[in-house]
Design a protein around this motif. Sequence first.
Motif, PDB file in Angstrom:
ATOM      1  N   LEU A   6     -13.484  12.766  33.825  1.00 39.63           N
ATOM      2  CA  LEU A   6     -12.721  11.740  33.095  1.00 39.63           C
ATOM      3  C   LEU A   6     -11.662  11.123  33.996  1.00 39.63           C
ATOM      4  CD1 LEU A   6     -12.235  13.279  29.538  1.00 39.63           C
ATOM      5  CD2 LEU A   6     -13.220  11.045  30.031  1.00 39.63           C
ATOM      6  N   GLU A   7     -11.001  12.009  34.773  1.00 42.27           N
ATOM      7  CA  GLU A   7      -9.957  11.526  35.683  1.00 42.27           C
ATOM      8  C   GLU A   7     -10.529  10.607  36.750  1.00 42.27           C
ATOM      9  OE1 GLU A   7      -8.055  15.088  37.044  1.00 42.27           O
ATOM     10  OE2 GLU A   7      -7.248  15.452  35.029  1.00 42.27           O
ATOM     11  N   GLU A   8     -11.794  10.866  37.113  1.00 44.39           N
ATOM     12  CA  GLU A   8     -12.429   9.995  38.100  1.00 44.39           C
ATOM     13  C   GLU A   8     -12.763   8.629  37.525  1.00 44.39           C
ATOM     14  OE1 GLU A   8     -15.738  11.449  40.478  1.00 44.39           O
ATOM     15  OE2 GLU A   8     -14.967  13.469  40.215  1.00 44.39           O
ATOM     16  N   GLY A   9     -12.624   8.505  36.207  1.00 42.91           N
ATOM     17  CA  GLY A   9     -12.852   7.215  35.556  1.00 42.91           C
ATOM     18  C   GLY A   9     -14.315   6.875  35.353  1.00 42.91           C
ATOM     19  N   ARG A  47     -18.235   7.200  29.821  1.00 40.18           N
ATOM     20  CA  ARG A  47     -18.466   8.362  28.965  1.00 40.18           C
ATOM     21  C   ARG A  47     -19.931   8.797  28.894  1.00 40.18           C
ATOM     22  NH1 ARG A  47     -14.242  10.487  26.077  1.00 40.18           N
ATOM     23  NH2 ARG A  47     -12.381   9.272  26.511  1.00 40.18           N
TER      24      ARG A  47
END
Length: 367
Positions: free
Chosen positions: A285-288, A291
């Motif tokens: 998620l942090e890597e963007g 989903r």
Amino acid sequence: MKAHRAMLIKLPKNKCDVNYIRRLMALTNLFYRDFEIWEPDIPKTIQHDLYNFKNYMGSLVFGTKPKRWFARVWVTLKTLRIHQGGAMKGDRGAPVVLDFENNVVRLRRVCRNEHGCSIEVSMPKWVIERVKESGDIKFAMIGLRNNKPYLALIAEREVVQYTPSEYILVVDVNSWRHGIAWGLIKNGKLITWRNEKPDTFLINTFYHQTIDRERKTSKLKKLGYGSSAKVDEIKEQAHARKSKIYRITRDKAYFLASKFVRKALKYRALLVIDDMTEESRRELLEEGLPRDVIKLLMSNLKRFVHQLETLAKWYGVPYEFRRLPSTICPICEHKLIQERDRVMVCENCGFKASRDMVPMYWAIKVI
Ligand SMILES: [Zn+2]
């Protein structure tokens, strides 16, 4: 210690009465709630099994607790086992007969409520394998999955865990992006380690093909061709590619679980599982990442951990779940800094290792 393994067999839909099975599943729910309802047209043997199943719930693996009122619960049935040479075990009147002489499973009046109705399916080879490993199949369950009838056989085995040798096998569960790392430790020394993942190139290709097709269909929809045969065809193609990705990760999950348990057995190692799927999800998620990509990269990992635990129990491999940090220095416990290519560095003591290796050093330190 008792270990269990469930095996699913697809039943021929044309030979089964799905409504009848659905009714049995609803009755199971009621019996679970202590309601005694005796339906005159359902065979007594089956109703007795439904009513008594609470007595042996500990021997069952899944679907025994109804989640809510009227939810369908798998129907538990006793079995009769006929072994080579004709030796019989179990209840003679049981609705499920496992015939190892002819390698068939016979179901009496469970698939269809007709007098004398019995269907036969061939015995899958993995059932024979479990029995060879001294497993006994005392119970079977019948139920519907996506409205298709299935029979689940539950093998039970008495297992004694071996005493671990000087070896430790550490399995570190990450997302499929970074793969599942494992290391074999002997007397506090890391002797081999690897990172295992499915063909990410293939997954990537299928993923982009899916996206392309999804874009195409939304374009066509905007142009007013939303319900054309062409759109349906492209949608079908997109769906097929997504399923392929899930199949790749599922196959890898089963393959690896079996590989690790075999490795542990070979060295009589203690199996240490670090399940950090949640942490990996956050990392992605942090890597963007989008989903749906994250969903694919995390697919079947829970299944992997579950299968690894089931196999470890079944083969008597001693195992434990342990959190092994990958961002704290195993030497001085200082916070590690991540450099390029997932290399972790400690500014305090100079420790340096690949991120997947840090948990292995922690295992050496704490186990
Ligand atoms: Zn340090």
